[in-house]
Design an enzyme around this catalytic site. Structure first.
Site, short mmCIF file in Angstrom:
data_model
loop_
_atom_site.label_atom_id
_atom_site.label_comp_id
_atom_site.label_asym_id
_atom_site.label_seq_id
_atom_site.Cartn_x
_atom_site.Cartn_y
_atom_site.Cartn_z
CG ASP A 266 -1.97 -1.08 1.17
OD1 ASP A 266 -2.38 -1.46 0.07
OD2 ASP A 266 -2.38 -1.55 2.25
CG ASP B 293 -6.96 -1.54 -1.25
OD1 ASP B 293 -7.24 -2.75 -1.43
OD2 ASP B 293 -5.98 -1.16 -0.58
#
Length: 203
Positions: free
Chosen positions: A179, A198
């Site tokens: 991330d 995401d």
């Protein structure tokens, strides 16, 4: 004399399904490819460039990952970050200055997530992989059974599949998801760090 039975709406105008329309599939897989390339490309670039003072490498699952290695310069060896005190857990990226993309709105900051969205379910890698594989099959079936001109529906399914494949790649290879996107970093209103996969899933 009896009146003929009125045809049902389904019999009168059968739904035109996507299964035999190649243009719908072309659009679907083009969006999946764009999402997947954007996700994996930004993950690679971020982990190569965001930590300015050192280089970061994530060990694969086969190498015993998720575990973060760091190297201060090209002539120095790779060192395990948590073994030299740069992080408190093997999967934690050492502290680094974030890269400001849009001041006050978006930063690049690296982290590894061994759970799902919002960090839930830490360590449940086999379950997440199984769910992702099932989701791929379900999404393809839904596209096949969808009406031909349901463009919005098909685009939504393409975003879901692209996002699922992006995070599935990371879970299989690294046992964690890379991330880097941190929204509203100075406010604390959005504490989570996420990635393009995401974002596609949420959209």
């Amino acid at each position: 004399m009896t009146k003929p039975k009125k045809q049902s709406e389904a019999e009168a105008s059968p739904i035109d399904r996507t299964g035999v329309r190649w243009t719908a599939w072309l659009l679907f897989f083009a969006i999946v490819a764009i999402v997947l390339a954007s996700d994996l490309g930004l993950k690679y670039w971020s982990f190569q460039n965001v930590p300015g003072d050192f280089k970061v490498h994530v060990r694969t699952a086969e190498q015993g990952g998720p575990e973060v290695l760091v190297r201060i310069s090209d002539d120095k060896p790779w060192l395990v970050a948590h073994e030299i005190g740069l992080s408190d857990r093997p999967e934690r990226v050492p502290g680094h200055e974030p890269v400001v993309v849009i001041p006050g709105l978006l930063n690049f900051q690296l982290t590894l997530n061994t759970g799902a969205v919002f960090g839930m379910g830490q360590g449940a890698r086999p379950m997440f992989i199984a769910v992702s594989v099932i989701a791929v099959g379900v999404v393809l079936l839904l596209v096949y059974r969808s009406p031909r001109r349901a463009w919005g529906y098909q685009i939504g399914l393409a975003l879901i599949l692209g996002g699922a494949l992006g995070n599935l790649y990371d879970r299989v290879l690294y046992s964690a998801v890379r991330d880097m996107l941190h929204m509203l970093p100075s406010t604390g209103l959005w504490p989570w760090i996420f990635n393009p996969a995401d974002l596609a899933l949420v959209c």
